[in-house]
Enzyme design. Sequence first.
Site, mmCIF file in Angstrom:
data_model
loop_
_atom_site.group_PDB
_atom_site.id
_atom_site.type_symbol
_atom_site.label_atom_id
_atom_site.label_comp_id
_atom_site.label_asym_id
_atom_site.label_seq_id
_atom_site.Cartn_x
_atom_site.Cartn_y
_atom_site.Cartn_z
ATOM 1 N N LYS A 95 0.110 11.955 4.152
ATOM 2 C CA LYS A 95 0.515 12.791 5.291
ATOM 3 C C LYS A 95 -0.209 12.381 6.578
ATOM 4 O O LYS A 95 -0.957 13.160 7.178
ATOM 5 C CB LYS A 95 0.261 14.284 5.014
ATOM 6 C CG LYS A 95 1.051 14.834 3.841
ATOM 7 C CD LYS A 95 0.909 16.343 3.728
ATOM 8 C CE LYS A 95 1.652 16.920 2.566
ATOM 9 N NZ LYS A 95 1.087 16.618 1.245
ATOM 10 N N ASP A 141 0.648 10.343 -1.031
ATOM 11 C CA ASP A 141 1.007 11.504 -0.193
ATOM 12 C C ASP A 141 -0.098 11.746 0.843
ATOM 13 O O ASP A 141 -0.752 12.783 0.851
ATOM 14 C CB ASP A 141 1.169 12.708 -1.142
ATOM 15 C CG ASP A 141 1.717 13.939 -0.462
ATOM 16 O OD1 ASP A 141 2.021 13.878 0.739
ATOM 17 O OD2 ASP A 141 1.828 14.977 -1.153
ATOM 18 N N ASP A 166 -1.933 11.290 12.914
ATOM 19 C CA ASP A 166 -2.763 11.035 14.105
ATOM 20 C C ASP A 166 -2.001 10.149 15.094
ATOM 21 O O ASP A 166 -0.813 9.879 14.907
ATOM 22 C CB ASP A 166 -4.082 10.396 13.650
ATOM 23 C CG ASP A 166 -5.249 10.844 14.510
ATOM 24 O OD1 ASP A 166 -5.096 10.817 15.746
ATOM 25 O OD2 ASP A 166 -6.297 11.215 13.960
#
Length: 515
Positions: free
Chosen positions: A327, A325, A330
């Site tokens: 996430k 996880d 960028d």
Amino acid sequence: MDSAALESLILKLYDVQAVKFGTFKLKTGLNSPIYFDLRVIVSYPNLMNQVSALLHQRAEEARVKFDCVCGVPYTALPLATIICSTHHHPMLIRRKEYKDYGTKRMIEGTVRAGEVCLIVEDVVTSGSSVLETAQQLQAQGLKVTDAVVLLDREQGGTERLSSEGISLHAVISVSHLMDVLFRSGRIDQQVFSSVEKFIQENQTFSPAGEKKEENGKEEGEKKEENSKEEEENRSGEMSYGARAALSSTHPIAKRMFTLMEEKHTNLCVSADVTHTQELLELAETLGPLICVMKTHVDILQDFSMDAINKLKELSDKHNFLIFEDRKFADIGNTVKHQYEGGVYRISSWSHIINAHSVSGPGVVTGLKAVGQSLGHGCLLIAQMSSQGALTTEQYTHTTVKMADSHPDFVFGFISGSKVSTKPEHVHMTPGVQLQSGEICSVFNLVFNPRCFVPRRFLGDELGQQYTTPEQVIRLKGSDIIIVGRGILSASDRRKEAEKYRKAGWEAYLSRVSLN
Ligand SMILES: O=c1ccn([C@@H]2O[C@H](COP(=O)(O)O)[C@@H](O)[C@H]2O)c(=O)[nH]1
């Protein structure tokens, strides 16, 4: 097919109560004025022989070419057996339950890859049971082109199967059955009309890609539409197995749906622990109960690739997927490095990763450049469970569109509810505990001292909000519950995980069609 023989069969089915009229609550929650219980025919040997002969005759009339036969469990199993023993066809047996010992095979019998297998079924509504069986046969290298069924409820099964390349040949259609029963005086005009109306109004298949018009609706109308949507989430739903069988489903989603159906679980445990030993203990004890283990490797105080290799072994042993996880959020070039390199080398071990869409489509392109050739998949974060999250309706909508542009890598969403209508998309929902904040509102908690709910059921002190497995899976139409502290804070984690597995699975069963 001899129409007198068919009429006599229909009347016999009525006489042995394999077809009943009244009000029957289906697994979907709908009340049906007609119910088929073909299980009873096993008690009538002549009827069994007659039905088996007609099924075989139907396949011959349709000129179906096949090498072996497989019955959809359970009622069609003895029918397939009679067909095979009478006409000397090899038979295959599909297991319904996954067994965690022995050969672990889902298809029993001698499988010869490349051969064509004919599926036999008793009743078809949406076609999902036939599709599940087809998908398990196909996973063994067999081809499935045709299925024969005793009774087609004419609720979309033929169309659904045809969209997946399978021709359905029915001995009896529900309209023919109703016609014969009406003409013979077994049912009256009122029953006839109520069944006709029910069948017309409860079609389970509509071609994909249709979107409802939402603009310009009044609040009341919109509310009604929302509740209709919730109803749709609950009824006429395809099974995980059928969704695995869709040609457009991503390989990771196929694997996920298949193992969920085999292990009877839609539980993802969020292994938010800080030491690798605890992480591995969790994988060993909870592995048989979960479909996915979600990790946050950057909170491990003793991260090592050695521990990760052991985690991979456990994921093979217990057949679950690993989801880091991370996430990612960028620009494309940076996320590429973050995914592939650094200390964690996530792309070398995690089957699934996720990303925020906030930075634009470059984030997906960057991750895809690393993960696609490795066979990995990505979930986009369409909604968040935390209080005050900035994931507005527009944001969610744009995120779904972004996913649609990358079907070869993005296979679903992190969201509180079903945000995409595509059956190939997986929805995973965090913020789940067995008791939710709705039991007792915050208002009541403050102003009504008799209303006591422990704080952890409402959420945590840092903005997390919880809903129940039932709400998430049955009402909101999500596919997988993500549970962290609900399980981790229990004294017996395995026992607690089993409670969540059961709750999630029962909620799923209550929303898929009775077939
Ligand atoms: O919107 C989101 C996205 C991710 N999470 C993650 O899920 C788990 C939830 O843990 P609980 O202990 O069950 O609250 C955690 O790893 C979060 O990072 C989320 O909660 N909400």
